[in-house]
Design an enzyme around this catalytic site. Sequence first.
Site, PDB file in Angstrom:
ATOM      1  N   THR A 137      -1.715  -1.284  -1.620  1.00 55.45           N
ATOM      2  CA  THR A 137      -1.831  -2.030   0.451  1.00 55.45           C
ATOM      3  C   THR A 137      -2.892  -1.704   0.867  1.00 55.45           C
ATOM      4  O   THR A 137      -3.383  -0.949   0.343  1.00 55.45           O
ATOM      5  CB  THR A 137      -0.080  -0.699   0.889  1.00 55.45           C
ATOM      6  OG1 THR A 137      -0.158  -1.599   2.337  1.00 55.45           O
ATOM      7  CG2 THR A 137      -0.573   0.245   0.736  1.00 55.45           C
ATOM      8  N   ASP A 138      -3.156  -2.474   1.903  1.00 51.54           N
ATOM      9  CA  ASP A 138      -4.552  -2.811   3.104  1.00 51.54           C
ATOM     10  C   ASP A 138      -4.562  -0.971   3.093  1.00 51.54           C
ATOM     11  O   ASP A 138      -4.977  -0.507   4.443  1.00 51.54           O
ATOM     12  CB  ASP A 138      -4.017  -3.544   3.978  1.00 51.54           C
ATOM     13  CG  ASP A 138      -2.618  -3.741   4.933  1.00 51.54           C
ATOM     14  OD1 ASP A 138      -1.823  -3.425   5.161  1.00 51.54           O
ATOM     15  OD2 ASP A 138      -2.975  -4.631   5.860  1.00 51.54           O
ATOM     16  N   GLU A 139      -3.111  -0.594   3.700  1.00 51.25           N
ATOM     17  CA  GLU A 139      -2.223   0.572   4.536  1.00 51.25           C
ATOM     18  C   GLU A 139      -3.822   1.676   4.106  1.00 51.25           C
ATOM     19  O   GLU A 139      -3.784   2.573   4.881  1.00 51.25           O
ATOM     20  CB  GLU A 139      -1.269   0.948   4.633  1.00 51.25           C
ATOM     21  CG  GLU A 139      -0.474  -0.028   5.140  1.00 51.25           C
ATOM     22  CD  GLU A 139       1.311   0.748   6.044  1.00 51.25           C
ATOM     23  OE1 GLU A 139       1.336   1.536   5.874  1.00 51.25           O
ATOM     24  OE2 GLU A 139       1.528  -0.222   6.166  1.00 51.25           O
ATOM     25  N   TYR A 176       3.415   7.758   3.613  1.00 48.97           N
ATOM     26  CA  TYR A 176       3.324   6.364   2.481  1.00 48.97           C
ATOM     27  C   TYR A 176       1.553   6.166   1.877  1.00 48.97           C
ATOM     28  O   TYR A 176       1.839   6.231   0.697  1.00 48.97           O
ATOM     29  CB  TYR A 176       3.489   5.259   2.874  1.00 48.97           C
ATOM     30  CG  TYR A 176       3.701   4.593   2.607  1.00 48.97           C
ATOM     31  CD1 TYR A 176       4.168   3.997   1.068  1.00 48.97           C
ATOM     32  CD2 TYR A 176       2.847   2.629   3.229  1.00 48.97           C
ATOM     33  CE1 TYR A 176       3.815   3.095   0.676  1.00 48.97           C
ATOM     34  CE2 TYR A 176       3.031   1.996   2.664  1.00 48.97           C
ATOM     35  CZ  TYR A 176       2.920   1.396   1.426  1.00 48.97           C
ATOM     36  OH  TYR A 176       3.021   0.458   0.392  1.00 48.97           O
ATOM     37  N   LYS A 182      -0.757   5.861  -1.896  1.00 48.40           N
ATOM     38  CA  LYS A 182      -0.349   4.928  -2.187  1.00 48.40           C
ATOM     39  C   LYS A 182      -1.834   5.248  -2.854  1.00 48.40           C
ATOM     40  O   LYS A 182      -2.078   5.130  -3.763  1.00 48.40           O
ATOM     41  CB  LYS A 182      -0.011   3.789  -1.082  1.00 48.40           C
ATOM     42  CG  LYS A 182       1.517   3.338  -1.506  1.00 48.40           C
ATOM     43  CD  LYS A 182       1.842   3.538  -2.640  1.00 48.40           C
ATOM     44  CE  LYS A 182       1.071   1.394  -3.025  1.00 48.40           C
ATOM     45  NZ  LYS A 182       2.159   1.140  -4.207  1.00 48.40           N
TER      46      LYS A 182
END
Length: 380
Positions: free
Chosen positions: A137-139, A186, A190
């Site tokens: 993810t970009d997060e 989260y 990741k």
Amino acid sequence: MQNKRTLIITGGAGFIGSHVVRLFVNKYPDYRIINLDKLTYAGNLANLRDIEDRPNYRFVRMDICDFEGVLKLMQDEHVDGIIHLAAESHVDRSIKDPFTFAQTNVMGTLSLLQAAKAYWESLPEKYEGKRFYHISTDEVYGALEMTHPEGIEPPFTTKASSGEHHLAYGEKFFTEDLKYQPHSPYSAAKASSDHFVRAFHDTFGMPTIVTNCSNNYGPYQFPEKLIPLFINNIRHRKPLPVYGKGENVRDWLYVEDHARAIDVIFHEGKIAETYNIGGFNEWKNIDIIKVLINTVDRLLGRAEGEDMDLITYVTDRAGHDLRYAIDSSKLQKELGWEPSLQFEEGIEKTVRWYLDNQAWMDNVTSGDYQKYYDEMYKGR
Ligand code: NAD
Ligand code: DAU
């Protein structure tokens, strides 16, 4: 790459995974596609009803943390590729229960890597022709600032490293070389899993690829996420809980465009590379919410905008990242992928899908979808 392959797609019963499974099953009749999914609350086999009887598709209910189970499956099926999407994916849940996120996203990914390593290293050809593709993810990059040149209020036109101009809320974008700065449990989990995947390439020579994508939207998304939750609430005239001031910016990509990118990268991406995936499509939450209200109202024959009073500002999400914006020019330049849908088109399509598939939504919100596995796979 071979004409015949046997792939495990993890998390194939979830939102993005179901679109990836459908694409691969339809596009590659000579491949054997094994959907490995634990069926947590987020897994729903009704997402795959249209392809579940295809001869090149098999569903296996399994936890990615089950090292022995995954290893045996890989040996029995001669698996030569893994596309790994299974994860706990909802930021709000990670704030309440970080342990589950570390267990699934970190330990689960490690267990999958170890199983792939054990199986592939036991073969005479070892890693040749193999591929471990990890979906991230970009997060993991953290959050960007909302900046703008003197005197110009965002959004303004800015130049991404692709050289193209885009509407944006800041001058910086997430690029592949940025250092990881995750904020939520989260994204921390990741990020950790991404590091493990890269470590298996650097240490053992496993052919890995990692991609980091922006927010996806489209059919079959679990209605705890902004877009499906709000479409359903507008339909039923329930309050729309907007976190903070609704000023946070997300970069939205239609889910089928993400699935197409995964296909291209799986087949043509360079080993050990990272690719960002996104459509240069930044929106403030509050602006998206207004589009959703207008679209649902119009499609239901209500006066456009009559449900604006459902907007309810609530306490902000803890650690709420301000702005995400992906620079996907590397993928666009090197592999020729680009998004196929304009956002307005994608949102119209998405709202229509949820309104036309109320039975799917009711099945999920009632919890009945969790009985599907027992009924469908009884005796198989
Ligand atoms: P989702 O929550 O809709 O689906 C996750 C799937 O994984 C479910 O089918 C669930 O049953 C399965 N799963 C969970 N734990 C498992 C376990 N221990 N073993 C086997 N299966 C398990 O998620 P999504 O939104 O489709 O996201 C898929 C992947 O893409 C995730 O890795 C996520 O981090 C990443 N991603 C999502 C987005 C997005 O906008 N949704 C954007 C970028 C990246
Ligand atoms: O950026 C990619 C990520 O996008 C993925 O890695 C995650 O798996 C996916 O869930 C998504 O994370 P977000 O937190 O951005 O998505 P979510 O739909 O939960 O929220 C989108 C924005 O809307 C965010 O700024 C929080 C806000 N929001 C969300 C909900 C559910 C609200 O204001 N109210 C809400 O009720």
